[in-house]
Design an enzyme around this catalytic site. Structure first.
Site, PDB file in Angstrom:
ATOM      1  N   HIS A 150       2.926  -6.639   2.500  1.00  0.00           N
ATOM      2  CA  HIS A 150       1.946  -7.558   3.093  1.00  0.00           C
ATOM      3  C   HIS A 150       2.008  -8.863   2.310  1.00  0.00           C
ATOM      4  O   HIS A 150       1.920  -8.849   1.073  1.00  0.00           O
ATOM      5  CB  HIS A 150       0.520  -7.012   2.939  1.00  0.00           C
ATOM      6  CG  HIS A 150       0.221  -5.742   3.651  1.00  0.00           C
ATOM      7  ND1 HIS A 150      -0.450  -5.704   4.859  1.00  0.00           N
ATOM      8  CD2 HIS A 150       0.480  -4.455   3.339  1.00  0.00           C
ATOM      9  CE1 HIS A 150      -0.600  -4.448   5.237  1.00  0.00           C
ATOM     10  NE2 HIS A 150      -0.055  -3.656   4.336  1.00  0.00           N
ATOM     11  N   HIS A 205       6.748  -1.692   3.703  1.00  0.00           N
ATOM     12  CA  HIS A 205       6.446  -3.059   4.132  1.00  0.00           C
ATOM     13  C   HIS A 205       5.653  -3.770   3.057  1.00  0.00           C
ATOM     14  O   HIS A 205       4.770  -3.191   2.426  1.00  0.00           O
ATOM     15  CB  HIS A 205       5.673  -3.074   5.456  1.00  0.00           C
ATOM     16  CG  HIS A 205       4.450  -2.211   5.464  1.00  0.00           C
ATOM     17  ND1 HIS A 205       4.513  -0.864   5.668  1.00  0.00           N
ATOM     18  CD2 HIS A 205       3.146  -2.503   5.291  1.00  0.00           C
ATOM     19  CE1 HIS A 205       3.297  -0.344   5.629  1.00  0.00           C
ATOM     20  NE2 HIS A 205       2.447  -1.317   5.384  1.00  0.00           N
ATOM     21  N   GLN A 229      -2.234   3.080   3.108  1.00  0.00           N
ATOM     22  CA  GLN A 229      -0.972   3.029   3.874  1.00  0.00           C
ATOM     23  C   GLN A 229      -1.141   3.812   5.171  1.00  0.00           C
ATOM     24  O   GLN A 229      -1.559   4.982   5.163  1.00  0.00           O
ATOM     25  CB  GLN A 229       0.200   3.603   3.062  1.00  0.00           C
ATOM     26  CG  GLN A 229       1.543   3.381   3.770  1.00  0.00           C
ATOM     27  CD  GLN A 229       2.744   3.883   2.975  1.00  0.00           C
ATOM     28  OE1 GLN A 229       2.589   4.497   1.911  1.00  0.00           O
ATOM     29  NE2 GLN A 229       3.934   3.632   3.492  1.00  0.00           N
ATOM     30  N   ASN A 274       0.859  -1.176   0.000  1.00  0.00           N
ATOM     31  CA  ASN A 274       0.000   0.000   0.000  1.00  0.00           C
ATOM     32  C   ASN A 274       0.901   1.233   0.000  1.00  0.00           C
ATOM     33  O   ASN A 274       1.840   1.321   0.797  1.00  0.00           O
ATOM     34  CB  ASN A 274      -0.898   0.011   1.236  1.00  0.00           C
ATOM     35  CG  ASN A 274      -1.905  -1.118   1.228  1.00  0.00           C
ATOM     36  OD1 ASN A 274      -2.377  -1.529   0.167  1.00  0.00           O
ATOM     37  ND2 ASN A 274      -2.228  -1.639   2.399  1.00  0.00           N
TER      38      ASN A 274
HETATM   39  P1  5GP Z   1      -0.528  -0.354   5.880  1.00  0.00           P
HETATM   40  O1  5GP Z   1      -1.927   0.019   6.288  1.00  0.00           O
HETATM   41  O2  5GP Z   1       0.418   0.792   6.165  1.00  0.00           O
HETATM   42  O3  5GP Z   1      -0.394  -0.889   4.494  1.00  0.00           O
HETATM   43  O4  5GP Z   1      -0.100  -1.576   6.798  1.00  0.00           O
HETATM   44  C1  5GP Z   1       0.224  -1.436   8.134  1.00  0.00           C
HETATM   45  C2  5GP Z   1      -0.104  -2.733   8.813  1.00  0.00           C
HETATM   46  O5  5GP Z   1       0.524  -2.748  10.068  1.00  0.00           O
HETATM   47  C3  5GP Z   1      -1.604  -2.929   9.045  1.00  0.00           C
HETATM   48  O6  5GP Z   1      -2.041  -4.095   8.381  1.00  0.00           O
HETATM   49  C4  5GP Z   1      -1.704  -3.055  10.570  1.00  0.00           C
HETATM   50  O7  5GP Z   1      -2.644  -4.027  10.973  1.00  0.00           O
HETATM   51  C5  5GP Z   1      -0.301  -3.432  10.977  1.00  0.00           C
HETATM   52  N1  5GP Z   1       0.076  -2.974  12.291  1.00  0.00           N
HETATM   53  C6  5GP Z   1      -0.166  -1.755  12.843  1.00  0.00           C
HETATM   54  N2  5GP Z   1       0.360  -1.678  14.079  1.00  0.00           N
HETATM   55  C7  5GP Z   1       0.963  -2.885  14.301  1.00  0.00           C
HETATM   56  C8  5GP Z   1       1.701  -3.409  15.433  1.00  0.00           C
HETATM   57  O8  5GP Z   1       1.909  -2.762  16.454  1.00  0.00           O
HETATM   58  N3  5GP Z   1       2.145  -4.687  15.316  1.00  0.00           N
HETATM   59  C9  5GP Z   1       1.931  -5.434  14.187  1.00  0.00           C
HETATM   60  N4  5GP Z   1       2.415  -6.681  14.185  1.00  0.00           N
HETATM   61  N5  5GP Z   1       1.251  -4.966  13.111  1.00  0.00           N
HETATM   62  C10 5GP Z   1       0.785  -3.703  13.169  1.00  0.00           C
END
Ligand code: 5GP
Ligand code: ZN
Length: 125
Positions: A113, A111, A105, A98
């Site tokens: 997924h 990162h 994001q 993302n």
């Molecule tokens: P994004 O939304 O930026 O693509 O992905 C961030 C991801 O990080 C989300 O899927 C969210 O669930 C995960 N996430 C957020 N905070 C934490 C955390 O403290 N620990 C872990 N293991 N995952 C997290």
């Protein structure tokens, strides 16, 4: 300096061990850990240890790390047994970066997924 840890970054804190995470794999340059809010039976995040805001920045500033992250995504998928290529539901996996708030994001440390273990619709929402 590109890749330097950022004090206010959640994933830099996970790399440093300051925030706990369920780490499934670690290499010299990457960490893979389970997403805290899984969207599929297997949902693992693969990150470079260095801080880069998103995948495009990572590719521009440290292209070797893109290869490291994607290789780890494949290894994680194999270890989680979601990488089977027989075409049935729940086999195969998706790697998602993302990029930008409008695309979902929320953490601005690059990162991947790695999602699998169920059928995955295309196109994604
Ligand atoms: P994004 O939304 O930026 O693509 O992905 C961030 C991801 O990080 C989300 O899927 C969210 O669930 C995960 N996430 C957020 N905070 C934490 C955390 O403290 N620990 C872990 N293991 N995952 C997290
Ligand atoms: Zn960071």
């Amino acid at each position: 300096m590109p890749g330097e840890p950022q004090a206010d970054c959640l994933f830099c804190k996970i790399v440093a061990g300051e925030v706990p995470a369920t780490v499934v794999r670690e290499t010299e340059t990457t960490v893979a850990f389970r997403d805290i809010n899984p969207q599929a039976p297997t949902h693992i995040l693969v990150i470079p240890k260095g801080h880069y805001a998103d995948a495009a920045t990572l590719a521009a500033e440290a292209p070797q790390l893109v290869a490291d992250v994607l290789r780890e995504a494949g290894t994680v998928a194999a270890e989680e047994k979601i990488a089977v290529r027989d075409g049935g539901p729940g086999t195969g996996y998706r790697v998602v970066f993302n990029t930008g708030t409008g695309a979902g994001q929320t953490v601005f440390h690059a990162h991947a997924h790695v999602l699998g273990g169920r059928g995955l619709n295309w196109p994604p929402g």
